[in-house]
Design an enzyme around this catalytic site. Structure first.
Site, mmCIF file in Angstrom:
data_model
loop_
_atom_site.group_PDB
_atom_site.id
_atom_site.type_symbol
_atom_site.label_atom_id
_atom_site.label_comp_id
_atom_site.label_asym_id
_atom_site.label_seq_id
_atom_site.Cartn_x
_atom_site.Cartn_y
_atom_site.Cartn_z
ATOM 1 N N THR B 145 -30.798 12.580 -12.583
ATOM 2 C CA THR B 145 -31.146 12.892 -11.201
ATOM 3 C C THR B 145 -30.115 12.326 -10.217
ATOM 4 O O THR B 145 -29.614 11.234 -10.405
ATOM 5 C CB THR B 145 -32.528 12.292 -10.889
ATOM 6 O OG1 THR B 145 -33.462 12.855 -11.795
ATOM 7 C CG2 THR B 145 -32.960 12.585 -9.462
ATOM 8 N N GLY B 184 -34.052 4.255 -14.539
ATOM 9 C CA GLY B 184 -34.650 2.939 -14.757
ATOM 10 C C GLY B 184 -33.676 2.011 -15.459
ATOM 11 O O GLY B 184 -32.942 2.428 -16.352
ATOM 12 N N GLU B 427 -39.848 13.852 -15.043
ATOM 13 C CA GLU B 427 -39.840 14.707 -16.241
ATOM 14 C C GLU B 427 -40.460 16.076 -15.982
ATOM 15 O O GLU B 427 -41.295 16.544 -16.746
ATOM 16 C CB GLU B 427 -40.572 13.998 -17.389
ATOM 17 C CG GLU B 427 -39.835 12.811 -17.936
ATOM 18 C CD GLU B 427 -38.422 13.166 -18.420
ATOM 19 O OE1 GLU B 427 -38.265 14.244 -19.007
ATOM 20 O OE2 GLU B 427 -37.498 12.371 -18.180
#
Lengths: 656, 656
Positions: B145, B184, B427
């Site tokens: 992303t 993350g 997702e």
């Protein structure tokens, strides 16, 4: 770039083709031209003060640090706003929220403590305490809810027992579940509280009454003997507020600190009943109308953020091969934004209408006429429950309409959700309120008598809709039919249970799920009806009237389509009509698209008040996201040295 | 009190009359007796380690401190779980969540980075990198992303340009919106990443490909030249995870760090296409099934908290004059709890069924047979979107069912909501997924061909329901009819637009709102069908089968009644049938009430894993709320001295 103000080109294009006078909408929401100016001046004054700015975004602070940082702003703000001969700014509401966005430790002093003194203290008590409170010589809160008791006032355990020998009340917390729990500002800030407790005198419990209790020494701020007070810890939202707990171990207060406007205890311990028990309704109505108004404001902020971001965000493809379109052009996106936009107006008008009724009602009360109160109470319950639940749901839909970025605290949404969803629970938990409204509806139907808001349930066969007519009045009528249908069904059910020998309270419980639906349909009718009337009767220019008309029709159709089953069931809706309404809905999405950006501009929310990197006026969302992240203390150095040396490096180097 | 284990009497009473074998349910959820034992041993091992305990609840820490505290636990946990010759514990999932409840900085290493290497690296690449990754000699994340690009992969801007002279790829971030944003563990922890970038070679863009990129020096952890990396700031939830941003300024990596299992770039820059573009589906299916399973687990935790609290909380009155009843006895409360309880089983079975299909499909892929993939992909999209949106909504309903106390962080709900609602977006953003599912449905209907899950749309006139039959199979059939009805309506609409000369993409956009409803009805059919079959075909004892049957029927009726309009519209539902279903629903509330507490006990969630003062096994909710609050650093002293002296005292003493 000095002197050049950035403005995103997509936003600029929208703004260049505004078809209405934005200022008219701004004034409409503020309540007039003068009010707009007043608000702008005050906000400008607050924002221009360097002392009131956050040195570090509060989200980066620890729980402990955050309390200090927010209390500082609240205290300075009140100080600075003191007028030589006026009252200090009420920082529980309004423009103060520009810099205090998640509650503040002084809020309850203004919103609950002072109104409690004004509404429940006798004239002598007011003379003694109000000037000191107004002057913030003492800081108060309102302590009602207990660890084990919320909704059900009669269940509260805190005791205040009158001792005629010393002419004192003795306050006591008989158990853990009797600890006061939740009052805002109670943890570390307030030194006084209005405490709700069971009044015992002459060996008899006279029920819940308000007592003014000093909690802390006025000079040292240390808790007084017998008082156990502290902070309850972090919450989903509103963390700038030191919500607290409070317990009493045989704490004595003078007799004249029972607030005695309505009931008294004489020196010998004789209890004097209040003349009318319904007077308490007025305060509840006041707070609930305030909440409806606040929810309209929450919705305006959330929808401003999402609409502007949807205008500047380009993603995916509509037409193969063409550049990525603005996400504002996707119908699925419009479907997330525009119902909330319309609802923000619906609840604005609902609150305005309730304020008007409230003022008439309190005037009447002054003349001894309490007739309006029960109906007004019913309306305020219904609208509080509807506005808070809709606002909370819409805020989350709007957040998600901004994708992952909406999940950032810097988007502003998590904070707005914290505010909106808290109000679903406080000041009357919504499910409890829905059941109260339902009780009023059932009573109206059974007695064939009730107030103005439930007149459609009385003595009347609802008019049949003209076939095919789906105008605004017809839709409102359909909402009435749904509420009425659910009420009739419940009455039938309740009578059936009664014939089976079921006790009334069991029957009521057994019908609860349907009763809540009846109340919700009734609330939608009330809000819809008020929206239609407000647009019809308002002094509006042609373009603004036409916009509001479209939003009104849009919201009514949205509500109907979302729960079409009710309308098939109780209002003879036909499949073909539903299909037509859905087409009309899709058409209105396109219409509203043309002015949505200008409409949220007209809400006139300064960037600082919005508190969102995604929703700023200039549309520079990505740069602002990035700039905000650069403030993270984790980014002060390239490596988080302690943890790297101590944990990460050993992990990576301990090869097996 | 040593040796005496407290147990709330209301809970004790429920537990004394359990009518089924709790261990059977526990094993059912774990996937067998052995799995239960394995899990319990692991959890016990983790919980008994004093190094892994929080010295201070993390909610009290600053953003900066929290990162260090959580990283410590994650690193120590992995260290301690290393087996002499085994692989380290995958702390992205499962029992690790007992102490790492809001994500952790190493999670993506296990959940995304290693699977990406396994799925996309060539055999030689895997030989080189996998052992190091498995051994945590390097810590990776997955960077896809970008600030300006999420859903639409083709829109990603990060460039990887092949330079045949040096046989390197040059990674570059051409604009602000091209910065990687969200991965993350990227902020401060990972030193490697799989980076998705547009591959340019021989002057041509070959689309998005995965590259293995080193981000930080393995010894000093300093970012490498040309790499700009940092943390993005606080979020609504998952704040134990240092989500990060990442930019490249002409960063060079060797040619063989393009992951080359599917496509290659030869030394001279020749691009070799992948054999099959659908292979990528398998990874997406894997992650989405994992999410469905996770949502079942989130629901079990949330419903355990709310059910136990509803059992020990007494409030208000049902029968005038009697003691306050358990709130679990209110129908309005049961209506908030039991749909979530039933849904936790529905999504458990849905995930189990998808896992089975996934394993068959990957076996087939090994044999070169990709036939199952598109249908499995469609199912996983539908169930991911449905399970996440239902879980998020239910968690909020359950939180509110606990009144104000649910709003406390110590209730556990805010954290669970942060987890559930994040998965609505990551997702595959749910609205995007719904529209993908809809496209599959429309294609099936138009081509009259498709996979097993959409067989009911092919070549078939749906059977008419037997009048009055409202058994489980009939209700499933009704769900099919609703999905099918919406699909037919959309096809008709799309054809109509086409005749009017509207371009297909405009027509699609115009129908988006209805198309999403079609996809949602389809997803409910899939989950309902799987629930019914799983209960029918499972090896279950009589009592457990009967409980699951009741929960299944209950959920199906709940779903139907909630959107009855669809069934009136497309499935010839009659008003009288709806009334009967509502009665059946109310009756089932009473039935489920009898075993709800024992059922959540059977979920076998240790108190530490639940992380909720309201939901602990012993039911000592008020004491635990109080004890948790006493940990607040604001309660370390009776007065918050600095702020009192500096702000509060001056405010109170500056009389006018």
């Amino acid at each position: 770039m000095v002197g050049v103000v950035y403005e995103n080109l997509d936003l600029k294009r929208e703004r260049s083709r505004c078809s209405f006078d934005k200022e008219e909408i701004t004034n409409l929401i503020d309540g007039g031209k003068e009010k707009t100016q007043e608000r702008r001046d005050l906000v400008q004054y607050i924002l221009s003060d360097p002392d009131l700015k956050d040195p570090v975004p509060i989200e980066y602070l620890s729980h402990y640090e955050r309390y200090g940082a927010e209390l500082k702003k609240a205290c300075l703000l009140v100080q600075k706003m003191r007028k030589p001969n006026g009252k200090p700014l009420d920082i529980g509401v309004g423009p103060a929220a520009v810099i205090l966005k998640e509650g503040n430790a002084l809020g309850l002093h203004f919103v609950m403590f002072m109104p409690a003194l004004m509404g429940q203290a006798s004239v002598e008590q007011q003379q003694k305490w109000l000037p000191r409170a107004l002057n913030l010589e003492l800081i108060g809160t309102y302590a009602q809810t207990e660890l084990g008791h919320g909704t059900f006032l009669r269940g509260l355990e805190t005791k205040a027992t009158y001792d005629p020998d010393t002419k004192e009340f003795v306050l006591d917390t008989p158990s853990l579940s009797a600890y006061k729990w939740w009052p805002g500002g109670l943890g570390k800030t307030a030194n006084y509280a209005v405490v709700m407790a069971q009044l015992y005198t002459k060996g008899k419990c006279e029920g819940i009454h308000p007592f003014l209790v000093q909690l802390r020494d006025e000079n040292t701020h240390e808790p007084l003997p017998g008082i156990s007070v502290g902070e309850i810890g972090p919450k989903l939202g509103l963390n700038s507020n030191d919500n607290g707990y409070l317990g009493f171990n045989q704490v004595r207060i003078p007799r004249d600190q029972l607030l005695m406007k309505h009931s008294q205890v004489l020196e010998d311990g004789t209890y004097v009943k209040p003349k009318n028990t319904k007077l308490g309704y007025a305060t509840m109505v006041y707070v609930r109308v305030f909440i409806v108004q606040d929810m309209a404001s929450v919705l305006r902020r959330a929808v401003t953020i999402a609409t502007r971001y949807s205008c500047v965000r380009h993603q995916s493809e509509l037409k193969p091969g063409e550049p990525e379109p603005q996400i504002l052009d996707y119908k699925a996106q419009q479907n997330k934004l525009f119902p909330a936009l319309a609802a923000s107006f619906a609840f604005h008008f609902a609150a305005e209408n309730l304020w008007n009724l409230y003022h008439v009602a309190t005037e009447n009360i002054g003349k001894g006429d309490l007739q309006m109160l029960p109906d007004l109470h019913g309306m305020s319950c219904a609208m509080k429950a509807l506005s808070t639940s809709e606002a909370a749901n819409f805020v989350e839909t709007l957040r998600q309409s901004c994708g992952g970025h909406g999940y950032m605290v810097s988007s502003g949404f998590p904070r707005l959700y914290g505010v909106a969803t808290a109000s679903e629970t406080y000041e009357g938990e919504n499910t409890v309120l829905w059941l109260q409204v339902a009780r009023y509806l059932i009573k109206t139907r059974m007695d064939n008598a009730g107030g103005k808001s439930v007149a459609y349930l009385i003595d009347t066969k609802l008019p049949d809709n003209k076939p095919g007519d789906l105008g605004l009045d017809s839709i409102i009528n359909l909402f009435q039919r749904v509420a009425s249908g659910y009420v009739d069904l419940a009455v039938k059910e309740l009578e059936g249970y009664s014939r089976q020998g079921k006790a009334p309270h069991d029957a009521w419980n057994q019908s609860a799920v349907q009763l809540i639906k009846a109340a919700q349909a009734h609330a939608r009718y009330l809000v819809a009806d008020c929206f239609v009337r407000s647009v019809r009767e308002g002094k509006l220019s042609g373009p603004v009237r036409s916009i509001l008309n479209e939003l009104c029709e849009f919201l009514l159709i949205y509500w109907l389509v979302e729960r079409s089953g009710d309308f098939f069931m109780f209002a003879e809706l036909k499949a073909q009509q539903l299909i037509e309404l859905q087409s009309k809905y899709m058409e209105l999405l396109g219409t509203i698209r043309t002015y949505a950006v200008n409409l949220v501009d007209a809400f006139d929310i300064p960037d600082e008040a919005l508190g969102s990197v995604l929703g700023c006026w200039d549309g520079n969302a990505y740069q602002r996201l990035f700039d905000e992240a650069s403030k993270s203390p984790l980014n002060k150095s390239t490596v988080h040295r302690e943890s790297f040396e101590k944990y990460l490096k050993p992990l990576m180097q301990s090869n097996l």
